[in-house]
Scaffold this motif. Sequence first.
Motif: not given
Lengths: 649, 233
Positions: A18-32
């Motif tokens: 889980g922590c390896n992938d930094k992009d995972f926490l940078n997903v752009k919200p689809s509703d804002v």
Amino acid sequence: MKKHWLYICLVILACNVGCNDKDFLNVKPSDVLQNDQLWNDEGLILSVLADLYDRYPDRQTDVNNSPIPSMVVQTIDNWGEFARFDEAFASENGQYWRHGASDYPYVFPGMIVKGAGEVTYWDYAYIRELNIFIDKCGTSTKLKQEVKNRFIAEARYLRAVVYFEEVKRVGGVPLILQPMTYDYKGDPAYLQHARAKESEIYDFVISEMDTVRKYLPAGAVSKTRATAGLALATKTRAALYAGSIARHGVTTPQVSLPGGEAGIPVAKANDYYTIALNAAKELINSGSYALYKKNADNFTQNFISLFIDKGANPEVIFAKDFKLQSGRVQPWTLWSQPRSNAEEQQGGRLNPSLNLVQSFELLDNTFAPLNINAPGGGYVYYNDPLDLFANRDPRLAATVILPGSEFKDKKVDIWAGYIRRNGDIVTGDNFGAKSRLEPNGPEVQVVGYDGPVNNLEFSAQSGFIIRKYMDPTVGSGRIGTQSEVWWIRYRYAEVLLNAAEAAFELGQRDVAAGYINQVRERAGFKIPLTAADMTFDRIVHERKVELAFEGHEFWDMKRWRLAHKVWNGVRTALTTNPGKSDEPSTRVFALWPYKVYDPGSPNNGKYIFKQVLPGAVTSAHGFRLGNYYAAINDDIRNNNPKIVKNPNQ
Amino acid sequence: MKANIQYAILIAWGILSVSCKKDNYKAPSGAFSGRLVYQGQPVNVSYNEVYFELWEPGWGKSTPIVVNVSQDGSFSALLFDASYKLVIPAAQGPFRSLTDKTTNSDTILLQLSGNLTRDIEVLPYYMIRQAKFTAAGRKVTATFAAEQIIKDAAAKDIERVSLYICKTQFVDGRNSVATKDMSGAAITDPAGISLQVDVPALVPEQKTVFARVGLKIAGVEDMIYSPVQEVAL
């Protein structure tokens, strides 16, 4: 035990993966929408701006259903506030308090907050959003420069308007032009700003108008978005307000503050009047706007159409627009439609007062109360109730539905009963009630289907019904349809009257007469006023009748420092001198028509009129000196100790 | 079944008797009362027009307790025991606040424990003296003297004097049935002013009316009055 090892391994695995992938926490919200998305898209910015326009400070929201504070203002979606002073009577059970309350609260006119009553108008939430808009829109990289400039100019226009509204109510307020952010260090002192001088706020509004008009489109390209012409119209109004507070404020030194937060030195009066006159001249000479004269052969119809004609109306500078079947409709006609041809079981609410009706002058430029009593006692008899109002300013019949006149091609039915030869009245207690005129005679209608009946809501209790802004379209009185007539915030005739007033105050009476005559000629007056006719009373009078029910009266009375004289809290009879500006007018009077029942007499069937005081009018309006500047609530002053008190506190 | 209902009643009674005590504060009980006076004479004003503020320092946010002054200059308020600061806002009343000797300002310190009766001394611009009301038929005549109290640079003129007749004991311009005004310029002898007014027919008819005279000071909003007197017609 084996199972534990399994769990521990699983957790370690999950953490590593889980922590390896930094992009995972940078997903752009689809509703804002993100800042860079929003501020680089012209369409999105426009929709943000539309919301800001929608909050232009004359909005009205239903306080019972909404947490949004609603402002105490007179607009097309808040009919009741027009009955707060002496212009009209409010014919609805829940609104009679306006005529039974004597004093205005010290925070009036403020904002109504759900569950908290009326509080100071202090809308820094809106100002902050405007500041953020100006700030962020400036960072946009992909917009064309002229598009960006126009957006920013529009937001700056709105911000100046909010400050203008603030200064009209509470005097000088802190001038915040940047979005402020708290740093969470425990000391908010750097966010607390002192009040600016009242004159500084007016100066800010005037200078902002000069700046934004460079970036706004010239000409009347839009009636609902800011234009260069609107900036000039706002500038002349603001400068005129400031000038009159300086000039007339000397009569009320009690309501000024030593720091200048309330009150403007008299020495500045001429400067402000000059600015007002020049700005008005510039707008007039631009040729972008003109008086509405489409029905040049019928002055009354012309003045009616001026407010409801939305097609190429040359007079309108800025309006709040409505559209059928869009969710943005307004109920002005629904509320006040004559009960006799109403499309719902309601209407007849806003009843113009006799005080206002008798202020409309005769066509020979003189003033006179309505001729209802014969010299030496008795009544004056009229064949048609409209004859009483003959030879009056055509704007009267265009502003007010008079007894005997038509609305939606049907005659209204306003009469209060039969009067016998001996003065006895035969009347009923409901719309079109029936009774017997002779002991064994037939039952006949003894009161109009529009009233007036005392204390019967929706009946024309003042004897009149509002006509200005009333929509003659079929369906305008239905709850499910309503009306798309717009609410005009700025129109050309006001600019002409601003110019006339500024010129008059600067001693240029001939110039003033020239401007005021343009308005009066359009209204239907044949005899122009001369420079010698120009008096302060004339200025006051012309604005009163031309701009009635457009939300001007209260602010005008305030800036002229006439409010505490006219609404002085004393029970006075109706004035017999309606052309005098400082005659007390503290209670709304009514004029009730009666049909004469006197078989055999030549007067049988004719009309007489009685001046009455509606039963709900139990108090005299008292505008106290402290009402000139609304009180600043304690919670505002607790949050910011630098805010000095207003004179009424 | 019977036992169930009895249990229910018992439990409900228990809840009711216990819960009422839990979170209720005691109501304020100390009465602070007095009058606005000038040298012992009450200063008569309009009802609901003049107020003063009591501030209790020490709390996070300060909000005043507003105390209204009655027609005869008296006031009363039920308060918690505490120390208060009393301030009459500058725009209030037909008078000026006197400087308090303890605070050297217009603020007056109040220490409240139990009941407190205290008159507040103020400096009115004028006082109405020796007001007399007589009725002959339906004509009410008032005679009185207007004594100027503030005579220094802050002195103000009389704008007008008025005789008010009302149906009830609340007497001022807001609910008068008959009013007689005299402008300040028309007063020849302030020590002997006389005003007369005819009382119109009243519905329903009443044998007495209430009268008093008021004095409007130029540039001051609130008027100063004589005491109210019931006059038999």
